[in-house]
Design a protein around this motif. Structure first.
Motif, PDB file in Angstrom:
ATOM      1  N   LYS A   1       2.487   1.781  -3.482  1.00  0.00           N
ATOM      2  CA  LYS A   1       1.537   2.301  -4.468  1.00  0.00           C
ATOM      3  C   LYS A   1       1.344   3.807  -4.326  1.00  0.00           C
ATOM      4  O   LYS A   1       1.026   4.500  -5.288  1.00  0.00           O
ATOM      5  N   GLN A   2       1.565   4.300  -3.105  1.00  0.00           N
ATOM      6  CA  GLN A   2       1.431   5.733  -2.844  1.00  0.00           C
ATOM      7  C   GLN A   2       2.764   6.466  -2.995  1.00  0.00           C
ATOM      8  O   GLN A   2       2.859   7.661  -2.748  1.00  0.00           O
TER       9      GLN A   2
ATOM     10  N   GLU B   1       0.838  -1.210   0.000  1.00  0.00           N
ATOM     11  CA  GLU B   1       0.000   0.000   0.000  1.00  0.00           C
ATOM     12  C   GLU B   1       0.868   1.253   0.000  1.00  0.00           C
ATOM     13  O   GLU B   1       0.570   2.226  -0.714  1.00  0.00           O
ATOM     14  N   ARG B   2       1.930   1.248   0.797  1.00  0.00           N
ATOM     15  CA  ARG B   2       2.847   2.401   0.838  1.00  0.00           C
ATOM     16  C   ARG B   2       3.513   2.606  -0.523  1.00  0.00           C
ATOM     17  O   ARG B   2       3.636   3.737  -1.009  1.00  0.00           O
TER      18      ARG B   2
END
Length: 286
Positions: free
Chosen positions: A109-110, A106-107
């Motif tokens: 992807k950001q 998730e990190r």
């Protein structure tokens, strides 16, 4: 098998013959199901029965929030780690590693990739565990189509070490820091460069690893034959002086004074390392 709890469309909980909870995973296995319904055996993809009952509630909660693909990738990594590392991993690895991989993806992807300040030490101190970390990145890339940076292999390595030692993550980081500091004290005391491929160096690093773990776990060795301690102190006086520098550092930084036993074994390891490097330097000059 009968549905006991429904966590989401892909994860349900049932009970075995001993009334222990089993976690069952499969695509759509919980869809339109309710407690008491029969489980379709053909839909079962994964089944978990953790021996540590204390972490089971946390694991079931985690599974209700994380995609099935991430859990499956994590399981592949853990099973390979058990084979590669040759030892028992604590059940907590199923929670810590799965959660870390999901959060790391998730990190990423950001665009929020975190640098691992201990990456060099991890590669040097824990080569087998780091190999496992690199394998994990390959699994994540192949199965989840996300290419994480090498720093993440280092973070995954910490989880592997944690599961082997049954310690907390902050302690593993501190343990690595202590090892680095002790190696630097020896290096600069004698003004030499390590031969990191030598068996003597690897034995020394292994000794430091378990020393740091005992120190942070407040387990000390106290059994020395005082005559042996005095003999080593006298015979290997140069290495013993280095040990005393380490002792002073540990007192100042961690309020930990070396016992006579710890000083004895540390001095022997330092002397073996010193002699090997001294002999290597002499042969190079010839």
């Amino acid at each position: 098998m009968i549905v006991h709890k429904i966590l989401n469309n892909n994860v349900i909980v049932t009970l075995d013959d001993s009334n222990n909870e089993l976690i069952i995973m499969g695509r759509g296995i919980g869809f339109k199901k309710k407690e008491g319904d029969t489980i379709d055996q053909s839909q079962i993809e994964k089944q978990f029965s953790l021996s540590n009952k204390e972490i089971l509630p946390k694991f079931t909660e985690l599974l209700s929030e994380i995609p099935l693909e991430v859990v499956s990738a994590s399981e592949i990594i853990i099973n390979h780690a058990k084979s590669l590392l040759g030892g028992k991993l604590q059940d907590s690895i199923y929670i810590s590693l799965t959660d870390h991989i999901h959060f790391a993806i998730e990190r990423h992807k950001q665009g929020l990739n975190i640098a691992n300040n201990f990456l060099w030490e991890i590669k040097k101190f824990y080569p087998q565990e780091f190999k496992m970390g690199k394998y994990a990145l390959d699994v994540i890339k192949d199965r989840l189509h996300v290419e994480l940076p090498e720093d993440e292999a280092g973070f995954i390595t910490f989880h592997m070490i944690n599961a082997q030692l049954n310690d907390t993550m902050p302690n593993i980081v501190t343990m690595t820091k202590i090892m680095r500091e002790m190696l630097n004290i020896v290096k600069y005391h004698f003004k030499f460069e390590y031969d990191e491929d030598s068996l003597t160096y690897q034995r020394f690093v292994t000794h430091l690893k378990f020393f740091a773990h005992r120190m942070l776990s407040h387990h000390t060795i106290v059994s020395t034959d005082i005559s042996l301690y005095e003999m080593v102190k006298e015979k290997y006086h140069a290495s013993y002086r280095c040990t005393k520098r380490i002792d002073l550092h540990l007192i100042q930084q961690y309020s930990h004074a070396l016992t006579d036993d710890e000083s004895l074994y540390l001095t022997i390891h330092i002397e073996r390392l010193r002699k090997e490097l001294e002999n290597l330097a002499t042969s190079t000059k010839l």
